[in-house]
Scaffold this active site. Structure first.
Site, PDB file in Angstrom:
ATOM      1  N   CYS A  61       1.549  -1.692   0.014  1.00 57.93           N
ATOM      2  CA  CYS A  61       0.347   0.188   0.200  1.00 57.93           C
ATOM      3  C   CYS A  61       0.579   1.343  -0.113  1.00 57.93           C
ATOM      4  O   CYS A  61       1.566   1.422   1.374  1.00 57.93           O
ATOM      5  CB  CYS A  61      -0.941   0.072   1.232  1.00 57.93           C
ATOM      6  SG  CYS A  61      -1.474   1.347   1.229  1.00 57.93           S
ATOM      7  N   CYS A  64       0.754   3.574   3.035  1.00 57.07           N
ATOM      8  CA  CYS A  64       1.247   3.048   4.574  1.00 57.07           C
ATOM      9  C   CYS A  64       2.601   2.805   4.337  1.00 57.07           C
ATOM     10  O   CYS A  64       2.756   3.042   5.594  1.00 57.07           O
ATOM     11  CB  CYS A  64       0.906   1.498   4.389  1.00 57.07           C
ATOM     12  SG  CYS A  64      -1.244   0.257   3.996  1.00 57.07           S
TER      13      CYS A  64
END
Length: 431
Positions: A61, A64
């Site tokens: 991600c 992230c």
């Protein structure tokens, strides 16, 4: 001899337990580093710390990856607080059981565990702002302010993400219960000593007075009493949100336990000058109608949400509806849209029509309706409903098995009868 052996076993277990407890405490030292948690140690970490912010992430991600260094920067500052807050992370893509248990359906998802109880984190994600935001949760329930400078420092330190309640000439005990109840949603303080300059700045002319400030919206309201539980809590609860609330995914979730209906105004673009003028009028209406929440959303800002109320770029906007945050909303007959001229009068007519019941109920539509409802009622309630349905199905299945024994007996009887009938029919054909 058996009693001695049993006693020896008990002592051995106790010693081992003490050693394991000491090892666990050492393992979870507050050293300002981000902890890496998994299925094997998650519950242990949650139990070991009073306050722990957990980042549920996925390695692939992009958001992230951008968040991770910010958490690394924030961790030492949070660990140094008088009441330390620990930061940890979980690879939710790998440890799916944990992700499912804590309703993680997007990455990254941040949850703050306070004494083992999780709550969604919807604050800023830049290190310095994240630290300031989280300080709220470990601050005293009510801060005592004894000078003008203490008031100034308190307001500055509080930041802009929560409303700030300051009681001037108010006893701490008066607001303490509300401070406990709404600790997650607002700052509370009592000013014991202050000058006339402060009274001018916060626009109150007598004491006791309770002032609430919404720094990010440049708004404030004043309450002069009566300082009885019912009236005080109504004021606090109704002023947790600004007079006109921009509707986003996060603000919808923040309204979760507020029972008031939303007067929702849908505009084309929240940021254009026409919308800003309309929002000012909405604030005036809200100040006279505290039993309702006034919100607004732009089609440009959140078109999927606006579309659930039949509003899009082809619709005549602005449009006003009343929504109870379920699957239906109300439009007021004759006030389906707002013209540019004399909007204050049109909003007054809309509210009058709503209160008199001149409305049409419509079911919300759109492809993401379920997502909105999930955000409001929470995944846990859905899981409870699913669980109850599953239990009912199991009960029906058990009853079905019991009934099927009798059914199979009846079926056998019918087969015999049918067989005899077929034999008879066969005989008839042969003849």
């Amino acid at each position: 001899m058996k009693r001695v052996s049993a006693w020896w076993c008990i002592c051995t277990v106790a010693v081992l337990f003490q050693f394991s407890g000491g090892a666990q405490a050492e393992q979870w030292a507050v050293d300002g580093k981000v902890l890496e948690l998994d299925d094997s140690n998650f519950e242990s970490a949650i139990s070991a710390f009073d306050y722990i912010l957990v980042d549920f992430y996925a390695p692939w991600c992009g958001h992230c990856k951008r968040l991770s260094p910010q958490l690394d920067l924030a961790a030492p500052a949070l660990a140094a607080l008088k009441e330390p807050i620990v930061i940890a992370k979980v690879n939710a893509d790998k440890f799916t059981r944990l992700a499912s248990k804590y309703d993680v359906d997007a990455y990254p998802t941040l949850k703050l565990f306070m004494h083992g109880v999780p709550m969604d984190y919807s604050g800023p994600r830049k290190a310095d702002l994240l630290v300031r935001y989280l300080k709220k949760f470990v601050a005293p329930g009510v801060s005592i302010l004894d000078s003008d400078s203490a008031i100034k420092n308190f307001v500055e330190a509080a930041g802009t993400y929560f409303p700030i309640y300051i009681g001037f000439g108010v006893n701490e005990s008066v607001v303490s219960n509300s401070a406990i109840k709404y600790k997650k949603k607002a700052w509370f303080s009592v000013a014991k000593d202050f000058s006339e300059d402060v009274m001018v700045k916060y626009d109150f002319d007598k004491v006791p007075a309770l002032v609430v400030i919404h720094p990010s919206y440049n708004e404030q309201s004043i309450f002069y009493g009566p300082f009885e539980d019912e009236f005080l809590e109504d004021f606090i609860k109704q002023n947790l949100f600004p007079l006109a609330l921009p509707i986003t995914y996060d603000t919808l979730k923040s309204l979760g336990d507020d029972e008031r209906k939303i007067v929702l105004t849908i505009v084309e673009d929240e940021d254009d000058e026409k919308s800003k003028k309309l929002i000012k009028i909405l604030k005036s209406a809200a100040s006279a109608n505290h039993d309702l929440v006034f919100g607004y959303v732009g089609v440009k800002q959140w078109d999927d949400f606006a579309d659930t109320f039949g509003a899009n770029k082809k619709t005549k906007l602005p449009k006003m509806v009343v929504w109870n945050r379920n699957e239906d909303y109300l439009t007021v007959i004759g006030s389906e849209s707002i013209e540019e001229e004399d909007q204050a009068s049109q909003i007054s007519r809309f509210l009058e029509g709503y209160r008199e019941g001149r409305t049409i109920q419509t079911r919300i539509g759109g492809s993401s309706v379920l997502g909105f409802i999930n955000s409001l009622i929470g995944f846990k309630l859905i899981y409870i409903i699913v669980f109850l349905v599953a239990v009912m199905m199991i009960i029906r299945t058990i009853k079905g098995d019991d009934e099927s024994l009798g059914d199979r007996a009846d079926q056998s009887s019918r087969l015999v009868t049918d067989g005899e009938s077929r034999e008879q029919r066969s005989g008839e054909k042969e003849d």
